[in-house]
Write a protein that holds these residues in place. Structure first.
Motif, PDB file in Angstrom:
ATOM      1  N   TYR A   1      69.592  66.066  16.671  1.00  0.00           N
ATOM      2  CA  TYR A   1      69.161  65.802  15.296  1.00  0.00           C
ATOM      3  C   TYR A   1      69.457  67.038  14.455  1.00  0.00           C
ATOM      4  CZ  TYR A   1      65.072  68.553  16.721  1.00  0.00           C
ATOM      5  OH  TYR A   1      64.263  69.555  17.181  1.00  0.00           O
ATOM      6  N   ASP A   2      69.363  66.900  13.138  1.00  0.00           N
ATOM      7  CA  ASP A   2      69.575  68.032  12.221  1.00  0.00           C
ATOM      8  C   ASP A   2      68.276  68.333  11.489  1.00  0.00           C
ATOM      9  OD1 ASP A   2      72.454  68.215  12.613  1.00  0.00           O
ATOM     10  OD2 ASP A   2      72.532  66.301  11.552  1.00  0.00           O
ATOM     11  N   VAL A   3      68.153  69.571  10.988  1.00  0.00           N
ATOM     12  CA  VAL A   3      66.999  69.958  10.182  1.00  0.00           C
ATOM     13  C   VAL A   3      67.510  70.660   8.923  1.00  0.00           C
ATOM     14  CG1 VAL A   3      64.895  71.358  10.080  1.00  0.00           C
ATOM     15  CG2 VAL A   3      65.583  70.305  12.242  1.00  0.00           C
ATOM     16  N   TYR A   4      66.921  70.332   7.789  1.00  0.00           N
ATOM     17  CA  TYR A   4      67.253  71.006   6.532  1.00  0.00           C
ATOM     18  C   TYR A   4      65.984  71.528   5.895  1.00  0.00           C
ATOM     19  CZ  TYR A   4      71.931  69.247   7.015  1.00  0.00           C
ATOM     20  OH  TYR A   4      73.188  69.012   7.484  1.00  0.00           O
ATOM     21  N   PRO A   5      65.940  72.783   5.429  1.00  0.00           N
ATOM     22  CA  PRO A   5      66.999  73.787   5.591  1.00  0.00           C
ATOM     23  C   PRO A   5      67.303  74.023   7.062  1.00  0.00           C
ATOM     24  CG  PRO A   5      65.213  74.592   4.171  1.00  0.00           C
ATOM     25  CD  PRO A   5      64.731  73.329   4.798  1.00  0.00           C
ATOM     26  N   PRO A   6      68.524  74.477   7.380  1.00  0.00           N
ATOM     27  CA  PRO A   6      68.910  74.609   8.785  1.00  0.00           C
ATOM     28  C   PRO A   6      68.035  75.602   9.544  1.00  0.00           C
ATOM     29  CG  PRO A   6      70.640  75.445   7.326  1.00  0.00           C
ATOM     30  CD  PRO A   6      69.596  74.842   6.449  1.00  0.00           C
ATOM     31  N   ARG A   7      67.861  75.317  10.819  1.00  0.00           N
ATOM     32  CA  ARG A   7      67.201  76.284  11.715  1.00  0.00           C
ATOM     33  C   ARG A   7      68.255  77.330  12.068  1.00  0.00           C
ATOM     34  NH1 ARG A   7      63.077  73.614  14.890  1.00  0.00           N
ATOM     35  NH2 ARG A   7      63.270  75.308  16.375  1.00  0.00           N
ATOM     36  N   ARG A   8      68.200  78.460  11.394  1.00  0.00           N
ATOM     37  CA  ARG A   8      69.285  79.442  11.493  1.00  0.00           C
ATOM     38  C   ARG A   8      69.521  79.919  12.923  1.00  0.00           C
ATOM     39  NH1 ARG A   8      69.964  82.647   6.186  1.00  0.00           N
ATOM     40  NH2 ARG A   8      69.426  81.046   4.686  1.00  0.00           N
ATOM     41  N   GLU A   9      68.443  79.951  13.718  1.00  0.00           N
ATOM     42  CA  GLU A   9      68.587  80.466  15.084  1.00  0.00           C
ATOM     43  C   GLU A   9      69.419  79.531  15.970  1.00  0.00           C
ATOM     44  OE1 GLU A   9      65.884  79.442  13.577  1.00  0.00           O
ATOM     45  OE2 GLU A   9      64.574  78.273  14.904  1.00  0.00           O
ATOM     46  N   TRP A  10      69.694  78.307  15.516  1.00  0.00           N
ATOM     47  CA  TRP A  10      70.541  77.399  16.300  1.00  0.00           C
ATOM     48  C   TRP A  10      72.002  77.823  16.290  1.00  0.00           C
ATOM     49  CZ3 TRP A  10      68.824  71.760  14.599  1.00  0.00           C
ATOM     50  CH2 TRP A  10      67.526  71.524  15.088  1.00  0.00           C
ATOM     51  N   THR A  11      72.433  78.514  15.229  1.00  0.00           N
ATOM     52  CA  THR A  11      73.838  78.929  15.123  1.00  0.00           C
ATOM     53  C   THR A  11      74.006  80.273  15.829  1.00  0.00           C
ATOM     54  OG1 THR A  11      74.052  77.831  12.976  1.00  0.00           O
ATOM     55  CG2 THR A  11      75.700  79.497  13.522  1.00  0.00           C
ATOM     56  N   PRO A  12      74.993  80.388  16.756  1.00  0.00           N
ATOM     57  CA  PRO A  12      75.232  81.694  17.378  1.00  0.00           C
ATOM     58  C   PRO A  12      75.425  82.771  16.299  1.00  0.00           C
ATOM     59  CG  PRO A  12      76.535  79.996  18.466  1.00  0.00           C
ATOM     60  CD  PRO A  12      75.899  79.347  17.263  1.00  0.00           C
ATOM     61  N   ALA A  13      74.911  83.970  16.552  1.00  0.00           N
ATOM     62  CA  ALA A  13      74.910  85.030  15.535  1.00  0.00           C
ATOM     63  C   ALA A  13      76.315  85.365  15.051  1.00  0.00           C
ATOM     64  CB  ALA A  13      74.231  86.282  16.098  1.00  0.00           C
ATOM     65  N   SER A  14      77.325  85.139  15.900  1.00  0.00           N
ATOM     66  CA  SER A  14      78.703  85.461  15.516  1.00  0.00           C
ATOM     67  C   SER A  14      79.237  84.511  14.442  1.00  0.00           C
ATOM     68  CB  SER A  14      79.616  85.367  16.743  1.00  0.00           C
ATOM     69  OG  SER A  14      79.585  84.036  17.235  1.00  0.00           O
TER      70      SER A  14
END
Ligand code: ZN
Ligand code: MN
Length: 274
Positions: free
Chosen positions: A211-224
């Motif tokens: 599923y998706d969350v808005y605003p995005p859960r920033r920790e889901w995206t790799p830091a790079s």
């Protein structure tokens, strides 16, 4: 002024007019984005790659390449890291749809009746289709009902055998390829001076819940900012991808545009936009 170029905007208008007014010469329109592509690549990867695919294909089938769309639809967290990331600069869907509709109708006004929209940014996909649909509908209102438009994303031409060859350790899917082996290898083959593999961050493929969350859960995206590791990229893999995709797109467009004019003579030139 080059008269053997495949780039429409490099022509003077009488030369352009002579090529397109009877509808025989297809127009290839690259559509990209300005989007972060990790620590090791620039932010116009999604523009450079479809422009170069279009350039190569155009010289084989006698098409012209239109100036690219350099901004695209918002980066999605699961296919581009997310639109919250620094540098990523996106259009609202309605803006992209309207701009595409306008440009398609302008080419039709010039006489163009064959177009191919060459996508380089996954998130553009449905907005491209909407732009085409609105343009074709309005062209019908103007009595133009013979415009044909092909829409494609270059990575869809990579066949299973090539995937097995390029990803011996397993393939996680095109959506996680953001900044990964596909794009990095192509960039190494075409624009090695724009790639800094020593800065690439090695990490396991990103994992997301269904599923998706808005605003995005920033920790889901790799830091790079990349969604899979680019470490296994190489120029050789890029050359294979170039050959496979160009051949596939040329075949598709010869099928769809059998009445296209003969190729214009082109000089051997360096990739565009370098
Ligand atoms: Zn990309
Ligand atoms: Mn992208």
């Amino acid at each position: 002024m080059p008269d053997n170029t495949v780039f429409a905007a490099e022509l003077a208008w009488p030369d352009y007019h002579g090529k397109v007014r009877d509808g025989a010469v297809p127009i290839l329109l690259p559509i990209g984005s300005m989007e972060q592509h990790g620590h090791h690549m620039p932010m116009h990867v999604d523009v450079l790659l479809p422009v170069e695919f279009a350039r190569r294909v155009a010289s084989e089938i006698g098409a012209l390449v239109a100036p690219p769309f350099t901004y695209g639809y918002k980066s999605h967290q699961k296919s581009g890291g997310g639109n919250h990331l620094p540098g990523t600069t996106s259009l609202d869907g309605a803006t992209l749809v309207s701009a595409l509709r306008d440009v398609i109708k302008e080419f039709a006004r010039h006489g163009v009746r064959r177009m191919c929209l060459v996508n380089g940014h996954f998130e553009n996909s449905w907005f491209i289709i909407e732009g085409i649909d609105l343009a074709l509908r309005e062209l019908r209102w103007d009595g133009i009902d013979d415009m044909k438009i092909v829409v494609l994303s270059y990575w869809d031409f990579v066949d299973k055998a090539t995937i097995a060859r390029l990803y011996p350790d397993g393939f996680t899917g095109w959506d996680l390829e953001h900044g990964g082996v596909l794009e990095t290898s192509l960039m190494l083959a075409l624009y090695p001076h724009l790639v800094h593999l020593d800065r690439a961050v090695d990490h396991p493929p990103a994992e997301f819940p269904p599923y998706d969350v808005y605003p995005p859960r920033r920790e889901w995206t790799p830091a790079s900012g990349t969604l899979s590791s680019p470490k296994q990229s190489s120029r050789e893999k890029g050359e294979i991808l170039l050959d496979v995709c160009v051949a596939g797109i040329v075949r598709a467009l010869r099928d769809e545009f059998p009445d296209a004019a003969k190729p214009v003579a082109t000089s051997e030139s360096a990739p565009a936009g370098a």
